[in-house]
Scaffold this motif. Sequence first.
Motif, short mmCIF file in Angstrom:
data_model
loop_
_atom_site.label_atom_id
_atom_site.label_comp_id
_atom_site.label_asym_id
_atom_site.label_seq_id
_atom_site.Cartn_x
_atom_site.Cartn_y
_atom_site.Cartn_z
N GLU A 1 0.20 5.16 1.23
CA GLU A 1 -0.80 6.00 1.88
C GLU A 1 -0.26 7.38 2.15
O GLU A 1 0.94 7.57 2.32
CB GLU A 1 -1.23 5.36 3.22
CG GLU A 1 -2.03 4.09 3.01
CD GLU A 1 -2.38 3.41 4.32
OE1 GLU A 1 -2.11 4.00 5.40
OE2 GLU A 1 -2.91 2.28 4.27
N TYR B 1 4.24 10.57 3.65
CA TYR B 1 3.64 9.47 2.90
C TYR B 1 4.16 8.16 3.49
O TYR B 1 5.24 8.14 4.09
CB TYR B 1 4.02 9.56 1.42
CG TYR B 1 3.32 10.68 0.69
CD1 TYR B 1 2.17 10.45 -0.04
CD2 TYR B 1 3.83 11.98 0.74
CE1 TYR B 1 1.53 11.48 -0.70
CE2 TYR B 1 3.18 13.02 0.09
CZ TYR B 1 2.04 12.76 -0.63
OH TYR B 1 1.41 13.79 -1.28
N ALA C 1 0.83 -1.21 0.00
CA ALA C 1 0.00 0.00 0.00
C ALA C 1 0.86 1.25 0.00
O ALA C 1 2.01 1.23 0.46
CB ALA C 1 -0.91 0.00 1.22
#
Lengths: 236, 178
Positions: free
Chosen positions: A150, A159, A148
């Motif tokens: 994010e 981030y 992932a």
Amino acid sequence: MSSAYAHPHPRLSSVTSAASSPTASSSRFSLPSAATLVTASKAGTGQRPNIYDRNLNKTRVAEVSGSAFSFLFSEVVQYTQKRVSGINDLERRLNTLGYRVGIRVLELMIWRAESSSKAPKREIRLLPSLMSIHTHVWRAVFGRPADALEKSVENADEYMIIDNDPLVERHISVPKDLSQLSCSSFTAGIVEAVLDGLGLPARVTAHSTPTAQYPNRTTVLIKLEKSVLEREELLK
Amino acid sequence: MSHHLFILSPSDTPIYSLTYSSTKPAGNVSSPLSSNLPTWSTSAFAGTLTALSGASSTTQHTSGGGVRIGGGQDRHVIQMIANASLDAVEEVMRKENTMYLKSVDKFNEWTVSAFITPGNSKFILLHEAKNDEGIRAFFTDVWELYVKTVMNPFHSAQRVIKSNVFDARCRASAKKYL
């Protein structure tokens, strides 16, 4: 780990074929013994292949076995741990080692993707760069994309890249008294080098964020420098 | 007609330089007067002055009535032009996403083309004639050689590239394309 780190392969194979010693030919082990290595390298210094003669494009055959890498990385961590005074220092050193890898990963990865193109492109925007780290860098280094990417809710400059089962930690169990340690600092170093190379300076750290399903889950936290966000504003 | 290549590390340290004189005829031949001039007028100093004054590559009349040939062929002038072009390169590379930046800067007879590697190293080439396709091919070759150099674990970003093979390959590529 794959690719670039398999450089010794052609050399080793030439050494084995050059060495006529019975130990090397009859033994079941793929590596020649130390003695044959020494004699062969002495004899063969003239014909040793130059790094400029090598092909940069042999991804398939150049994959490195996972257990060999785990063994190497465990030695790296032990070696580093003997030379530091605390967890921070250890993480910083692993980060530095990763940085050296990251510089090379970036150059090689993009070379492989772009060198045949008529007008090779660089990535200059932030989000595509982060996406490419999440997908391409992870695939080049660990063989699969990260799980992932994010964006932090609280801070605009943060981030996170999340890996549920990082390859570097698969065979590492961190003792209780070092519970703060994340050996993925090595990965963080790779990410930092790639971001630096792309002109997006950032501080990158790794943190263990275990869940019930994924006890090894690791978050690579990217804190971008102010200048990056300012530039991104201008490019909009 | 000469070409000057500089490779700069990501922090702009020069790590390699190459001067290559191609046998192809130059587009603009400098004045034959240069051979008749007394040595003082073509000394390094005069060259710098002429180059800095913004004169074109042809002759320039000084206040004393003497004739001077445009500078710009001296080593330090070349380096200065390459250095100065970095400003232009950095401005363009923020906006353009191509690696090959053709003709980013011009100074007198010199045109500056650049190539930015993904890791932010810069190849700066000073050339006189327009030769976009050849220069692109040359940069691509140098890029491959550069990547091979960087892959060497004993190479660090700031280190000067001293390999003879690297030099020979660069020259061979320059001979082929420039």
